[in-house]
Write an enzyme that holds these catalytic residues in place. Structure first.
Site, PDB file in Angstrom:
ATOM      1  N   SER A  42       0.826  -1.190   0.000  1.00  4.67           N
ATOM      2  CA  SER A  42       0.000   0.000   0.000  1.00  4.67           C
ATOM      3  C   SER A  42       0.873   1.257   0.000  1.00  4.67           C
ATOM      4  O   SER A  42       1.693   1.448  -0.896  1.00  4.67           O
ATOM      5  CB  SER A  42      -0.947  -0.066   1.189  1.00  4.67           C
ATOM      6  N   ASP A  99      -9.104  -3.917  -5.808  1.00  6.61           N
ATOM      7  CA  ASP A  99      -8.529  -3.332  -4.593  1.00  6.61           C
ATOM      8  C   ASP A  99      -9.248  -2.016  -4.300  1.00  6.61           C
ATOM      9  O   ASP A  99      -9.312  -1.140  -5.167  1.00  6.61           O
ATOM     10  CB  ASP A  99      -7.039  -3.088  -4.793  1.00  6.61           C
ATOM     11  N   HIS A 116      -7.447  -5.667  -0.369  1.00 10.79           N
ATOM     12  CA  HIS A 116      -6.311  -4.751  -0.468  1.00 10.79           C
ATOM     13  C   HIS A 116      -5.015  -5.540  -0.355  1.00 10.79           C
ATOM     14  O   HIS A 116      -4.762  -6.196   0.644  1.00 10.79           O
ATOM     15  CB  HIS A 116      -6.424  -3.725   0.665  1.00 10.79           C
TER      16      HIS A 116
END
Length: 531
Positions: free
Chosen positions: A240, A472, A500
């Site tokens: 991320s 996502d 995610h």
């Protein structure tokens, strides 16, 4: 932007715990508006590229690169911790220092040691040390742990590394309970006051550090840590926001790139409004998948069997509107109720990981049918990392501090938000209004941004593995495509799935490709897709 972190971080239910954030963890939706630049569109190809730093170490920084940390046992058996010093301001190395918390688990063998593997779960603001000790040192494949020392560094301003602080527990309770969908001038003024109070708290409590928690500085810190660990190249897995940190490192130090995995990638070339708009659409995509899953059963609290995602979304929006008028009671020792903003965050939290969908269904059932907001409040609390005693971790403070420094704000006034509402609500009828208003936060930040939206090319770097998940919510797949395209040596691995990030989430195809890269340096073939 939503917080961008790996669902395997300390925010996993207990994510019930950002994510997205974490889950739930890894830009804080109600805190930061994550990114930068003005305007919703633009030619990313015309944006400047991040320029690399000189290949040799500046003599003024030699004392940092040559330090010898003192390792000590810490946490569970097998972990060691140390403190590494870095300059507060790389432009003025003698103007103070920051102390970085570093943890490691030594390679277990068998097989020759490949070096150190730094891991970062995202955020910004997620504790890499907590992630290492809570998941990575045991959850990563045994073959990887056998060949690498697993290492984590809490970035400056985060957790154990001189954490940014802003508000106390009661202050954060007031902040997170603020109405983020103002209906009139009075409510708009209240939201602006909340943003200002938060920003003033950060400026008052962390004034010195607040100017020096950028991603560029954190990436430079990683190079100091690389040298201190005795590694010629940096091996790294970032999830991320951790992909932005890793890509920034590659852009600054392309010759020092070893094996970099960037999972759930961010696109560093996008301005803030576009980033927030893309992420808003990403959460709508995830909610659509949740809605379809929910109505397959006979007890979906948002619609009967066969209801369309649009119908489910309208039912949820109606529920949010009801909470706006009359919050639900909850079993909370501090007397808090489930407000619209807290409920919205609870739902968003569960979008990070499809494994949290049953928990979300139960929470919505309890709220809608039994008028009990306890479970949704718990989801929201886990996202914010609010403990049972009403204390918050530093996640949200660091998240705002990094995001507001990295890039200019998406909106500079409430009027600009109102003008953009139709665009955001088109991207997500369910979450658009909240996410548009959340993007106003950095407008009141006490420190001017030092970064800008830039492409990252990392010319000359070794092959870099970029992973994108097609549905996502927090880091849309298009961002992974964009980052892989910008990087001169980027190679995209696609995971056709929900949630995610992708590594370590159950796809043997993804895990096998990443492990082969980490252990042998083998990059997947072009166009490889996994399910």
């Amino acid at each position: 932007m939503e917080i961008s972190r790996s669902p395997r971080s300390a925010s996993r239910p207990r994510r019930a715990a950002r994510l997205v954030g974490a889950a739930v963890s890894a830009c804080a939706l109600l805190l930061t508006a994550c990114a930068a630049g003005q305007g919703a569109t633009g030619d990313q190809g015309s944006r400047p590229a991040l320029a690399p730093l000189p290949g040799s170490v500046d003599p003024a920084l030699a004392r940092f690169y040559e330090q010898k940390p003192s390792w000590r046992a810490c946490g569970a058996p097998g972990f060691q911790c140390a403190t590494v010093r870095a300059p507060l301001d790389y432009a003025r190395p003698d103007a103070g220092e920051v102390r970085l918390a570093v943890a490691r688990a030594k390679a277990t063998g068998p097989g020759s040691r490949l070096g150190s593997l730094l891991v970062n779960p995202g955020g910004p603001g997620g504790s890499a040390v907590d992630y290492l000790q809570g998941y990575a040192a045991l959850g990563y494949p045994a073959e990887v742990r056998a060949r690498y020392d697993m290492v984590a560094v809490d970035p400056r301003g985060v957790a154990r590394s001189e954490p940014v602080t802003c508000l106390d527990g009661p202050g954060m309770d007031r902040y997170t309970g603020t109405d983020f969908t103002p209906d009139d001038t009075a409510e708009t003024d209240s939201l602006v006051r909340a943003f200002k109070t938060f920003a003033e708290g950060c400026g008052g409590r962390s004034a010195k550090l607040l100017r020096h928690v950028s991603t560029v500085e954190a990436a430079r810190d990683m190079d100091v840590v690389r040298a201190v660990l005795g590694d010629e190249k940096l091996h790294y897995v970032g999830a991320s926001y951790g992909t932005f940190l890793g890509a920034t490192y590659a852009g600054l130090f392309p010759s020092k790139v070893g094996r970099l995995v960037l999972d759930g990638a961010m696109d560093p070339s996008l301005p803030a409004r576009r980033l927030n708009l893309d992420q808003t659409a990403g959460f709508e995509t995830a909610f659509t998948a949740f809605a379809r899953d929910c109505v397959r059963g006979s007890d979906c609290p948002l619609g009967g069997r066969g209801a369309t995602p649009g119908e489910v979304g309208r039912a949820l929006k109606e529920f949010f509107d009801e909470l706006d008028a009359a919050p639900l009671p909850a079993d909370d020792p501090d007397g808090r109720k489930l407000t619209e903003s807290l409920a919205t965050m609870g739902v968003i939290a569960a979008m990070y990981d499809e494994g949290a969908w049953p928990q979300l269904g139960e929470a919505l059932t309890s709220a809608l049918r039994r008028k009990d907001g306890t479970q949704l409040l718990a989801l929201s609390d886990s996202y914010y990392e609010r403990g049972p005693a009403g204390r918050y971790s530093n996640l949200m403070f660091a998240n705002a501090a990094v995001n507001c420094l990295d890039l200019p704000t998406a909106f500079s006034s409430p009027d600009e938000v109102r003008e953009a509402l139709p665009e955001f609500e088109k991207a997500s009828p369910v979450f658009g209004e909240t996410m548009a208003w959340a993007a106003l936060n950095c407008a009141y930040w006490p420190v001017a941004p030092t970064g800008e939206a830039r492409r990252i090319e990392a010319e000359g770097a070794a092959p870099i593995l970029v992973i994108g998940t097609t549905r996502d919510p927090a880091t849309p797949y298009a961002w992974a495509e964009a980052l892989a395209g910008q990087l001169s040596s980027g190679r995209l691995l696609t995971y056709d799935g929900d949630g995610h990030t992708a590594y370590g989430r159950g796809s043997t195809c993804v895990d096998g490709a990443v492990d082969a890269y980490l252990l042998e340096g083998t990059v997947p073939e072009k166009g490889k897709r996994c399910v």
